[in-house]
Design an enzyme around this catalytic site. Structure first.
Site, short mmCIF file in Angstrom:
data_model
loop_
_atom_site.label_atom_id
_atom_site.label_comp_id
_atom_site.label_asym_id
_atom_site.label_seq_id
_atom_site.Cartn_x
_atom_site.Cartn_y
_atom_site.Cartn_z
N TRP B 100 0.76 -1.60 0.31
CA TRP B 100 -0.08 0.63 -0.38
C TRP B 100 1.00 1.08 -0.07
O TRP B 100 0.72 2.43 -0.32
CB TRP B 100 -0.91 -0.05 1.06
CG TRP B 100 -2.03 -1.01 0.82
CD1 TRP B 100 -2.22 -2.36 1.94
CD2 TRP B 100 -2.70 -1.30 0.34
NE1 TRP B 100 -3.41 -3.13 1.51
CE2 TRP B 100 -3.95 -2.82 0.50
CE3 TRP B 100 -3.27 -0.65 -1.31
CZ2 TRP B 100 -4.75 -3.09 -0.25
CZ3 TRP B 100 -3.82 -1.03 -1.92
CH2 TRP B 100 -5.07 -2.57 -1.56
N ASP B 169 -1.66 6.63 6.33
CA ASP B 169 -2.87 5.47 5.91
C ASP B 169 -2.67 4.95 7.13
O ASP B 169 -1.89 3.84 7.44
CB ASP B 169 -2.39 5.11 5.04
CG ASP B 169 -2.65 3.77 4.36
OD1 ASP B 169 -3.83 3.89 4.97
OD2 ASP B 169 -2.61 3.12 3.51
N LYS B 193 -12.19 -1.98 8.22
CA LYS B 193 -11.57 -2.65 8.46
C LYS B 193 -12.03 -2.40 9.94
O LYS B 193 -12.79 -3.37 10.34
CB LYS B 193 -10.39 -2.34 8.92
CG LYS B 193 -9.27 -3.23 7.26
CD LYS B 193 -9.31 -2.12 6.22
CE LYS B 193 -7.75 -2.31 5.23
NZ LYS B 193 -8.16 -3.29 4.08
C1 LIG Z 1 -2.99 -0.15 5.14
C2 LIG Z 1 -3.80 -0.19 3.34
N1 LIG Z 1 -3.78 0.87 2.82
C3 LIG Z 1 -4.69 1.24 1.21
C4 LIG Z 1 -5.99 0.39 0.86
C5 LIG Z 1 -6.31 0.47 0.08
O1 LIG Z 1 -8.20 0.25 0.54
P1 LIG Z 1 -9.68 0.73 -0.67
O2 LIG Z 1 -10.09 0.22 -0.80
O3 LIG Z 1 -10.01 1.79 0.53
O4 LIG Z 1 -9.29 1.40 -1.92
C6 LIG Z 1 -6.27 -1.11 2.19
C7 LIG Z 1 -7.33 -2.29 1.58
O5 LIG Z 1 -6.61 -2.81 2.08
C8 LIG Z 1 -5.02 -1.05 3.25
O6 LIG Z 1 -4.87 -2.22 3.71
MG LIG Z 2 0.95 -3.63 3.32
#
Ligand SMILES: Cc1ncc(COP(=O)(O)O)c(C=O)c1O
Ligand SMILES: [Mg+2]
Ligand SMILES: Cc1ncc(COP(=O)(O)O)c(C=O)c1O
Ligand SMILES: [Mg+2]
Ligand SMILES: [Mg+2]
Ligand SMILES: [Mg+2]
Lengths: 364, 364
Positions: B100, B169, B193
């Site tokens: 991510w 994030d 989550k």
């Molecule tokens: C740490 C993290 N950032 C970003 C995301 C992406 O999130 P979204 O699907 O809401 O765009 C996730 C999805 O699992 C995540 O775990």
């Molecule tokens: Mg990761």
């Protein structure tokens, strides 16, 4: 209070059948032991929900095979910049029929040259432009229009034949009637009027138009990302898409778009008649030929009675009859899920209100 | 099946109490005769829902007064471009701790110069960088990090003290523990989550940082729009925000963040012990000091047993134990709403599975 007549402009009334089904399944969907809200968007169960919603859209709206059906987030308002970001090259034309068209235009200006193709602004947006006023705009990246003007209560009853791809904000009348999808390059709509809860935006895009989209955009702002991933690039609004599927189940069981279109016309006619036959007590905002079958906008000849009307209506169980902040007056939004009986009740109320306040109504 | 153990990575398990409350109120919210999904976002009833959710966030997470609390759409993935679009000037630093973080960095590259501040990539993201590896980056527009790495199962247990505003994030661990909000310029998190259904993104932004944001952006892509309108510039995801409020009610009644943090640690410890005491049958992915209390990632010494494990686990009522597509192996996501008892059940299952397949487990 359990007996309300919901005339909200959006979020708006949803079919009781869809809500009751959602209620029944809320904690345990289809024997999974989980709520739809708890399902992985990468799992089989959600895949069925996702596929079901897309199939119903294609079937009920008669979407041709060369159109992609996408689910985005951010409402119609995020489509305002996304459309020009993806497609505005040399120049795009915007047809102005109300506040939402203006907002779409304002966002396009961030991305390139725009032209106003026709505008109802001088006439306080009472009227939809005549089709022969709209040129073909063969050289433009696209022509943008708004099929139904939620705030002013006007609606296009036929669509222009442009040479440039036609892009249409159908937020407030999609699935209220049959439409010639193949006349459009791209259609978008926030779900929260006829389709379901807020939080999901439906986009239909013709493949040939998609091919013209710019590359190198941020993934979440590129239509291509959603096409390539079947709207599963990131986590979709799972529950909203599920609700949209339930609403379309209800629509299909109600007879589909032909039937709903007839019902919507009948509901609108009932209200417009009450306005027209009120001897000027109620005044319709839209010109007759431009009247919307979704949002019936009107004022009281005696504006001082507006707040009285709203107060008495509220006490009688009517919800959402205030006009939009930017226009004032009254508005009855009569989307698919608003029953005919609610329109009858409103007409009765309007007549009684008129009788009660008739002498004051004359003092404009 | 009604007795499942939901270890989904997101959308994920939600508190039964919140779901049952939503079910009860689904068709008729608070005596209005309408579903929450049918409420106008400009009306009093929804205003109470909106305000309630914001208040609970401020209270439970102890958000200082100079931070704005915003609800956006598009998931964390839309924050990846929004952050640099609003804030990337001369240069921004990205700390890479997983997939991510990499995606966030990739999107930032569309908007300006980026630098990698520290990276765990060479070590297959098993380890979080030591705090003394992170410089102050005084000249940068911001430093971006990911507090919990959902895919690799690692987590920051303390946060760096940067001079540049720290952007984080927190999608997969927000509200799982107390955090020093004032150490951050901006925090974002998809709700799906620990907070509610997918379809709403929580953003906390310090006012001083907001003042540095660029102007002239499309309205829906500017944080300032959401601040000025209290996240009501356009139609918010009404039902998702309502659910988020219900989830936070549950959290408060469960004792708040101190209590939930203890519970989460205890759940994680149970699973990590089972891994560590398996004589190498199960292998934890994360380095000990970087282990996540939210996502427990592990592999089987004999990889051929992975699909057998998943199949038998499924039959025993365990959901969502497959590792992320990009990593493989196994992952138990144990967010706030996953009960301790589900972790106990999983540990029992892991032990039984090991006993059953022990000799094969040795043949790596
Ligand atoms: C740490 C993290 N950032 C970003 C995301 C992406 O999130 P979204 O699907 O809401 O765009 C996730 C999805 O699992 C995540 O775990
Ligand atoms: Mg990761
Ligand atoms: C025609 C039209 N376009 C756009 C919008 C804005 O939609 P959203 O709130 O989903 O951004 C509305 C909202 O009522 C609308 O009626
Ligand atoms: Mg998942
Ligand atoms: Mg309008
Ligand atoms: Mg409304």
């Amino acid at each position: 209070m359990n007996d309300v007549h919901n005339f909200n402009a959006g979020p708006a009334a949803l079919p009781k059948q869809a809500l009751e089904r959602a209620q029944k399944e809320l904690v345990n969907f289809d024997g999974t032991g989980m709520s739809v809200m708890e399902l992985s968007h990468r799992g089989d169960t959600y895949d069925r929900i996702h596929t079901h919603a897309i199939k119903k859209i294609r079937k009920l709206l008669d979407v041709p095979d060369d159109y992609h059906i996408l689910f985005l987030q951010g409402g119609a308002s995020l489509q305002f910049p996304m459309v020009p970001m993806n497609f505005l090259d040399s120049q795009a034309t915007y047809i102005l029929t109300g506040a939402w068209s203006e907002k779409a235009l304002a966002e396009a200006k961030h991305f390139g040259k725009t032209v106003i193709g026709a505008s109802g602004k001088d006439g306080n947006y009472k009227q939809i432009p005549a089709l022969n006023q709209i040129s073909e705009h063969a050289q433009d990246s696209y022509v943008h229009m708004t099929s139904n003007n939620t705030i002013y209560g006007t609606q296009w009853h036929a669509f222009p034949n442009t040479k440039a791809p036609l892009v249409c904000d159908m937020s407030s009348d999609i699935f209220s009637r049959r439409i010639p999808v193949n006349q459009f390059g791209l259609i978008y709509a926030g779900a929260q009027k006829n389709l379901g809860p807020s939080g999901v935006t439906l986009v239909l895009i013709q493949d040939a138009f998609l091919q013209r989209a710019k590359s190198g955009l941020p993934a979440m702002l590129s239509y291509d990302t959603f096409v390539k991933s079947n709207s599963l690039y990131n986590t979709p609004p799972v529950f909203s898409i599920y609700m949209l599927g339930l609403v379309l189940d209800w629509l299909e069981e109600s007879g589909g778009l032909t039937e709903i279109e007839n019902r919507n016309k009948a509901k609108a006619q009932l209200l417009y008649e009450a306005i027209d036959e009120s001897d000027g007590f109620y005044i319709g905002h839209a010109a007759q030929d431009s009247r919307s079958n979704m949002n019936v906008t009107f004022t009281l000849a005696n504006d001082a009675l507006t707040s009285v009307f709203l107060q008495e209506a509220k006490e009688a169980g009517f919800v959402g009859l205030n006009g939009h902040r930017s226009v004032g007056g009254l508005r009855a939004s009569i989307y698919n899920a608003v029953p005919y009986a609610s329109c009858e009740a409103l007409v009765d109320f309007m007549k009684q209100f008129k009788n009660k306040h008739a002498e004051k109504g004359a003092t404009v």
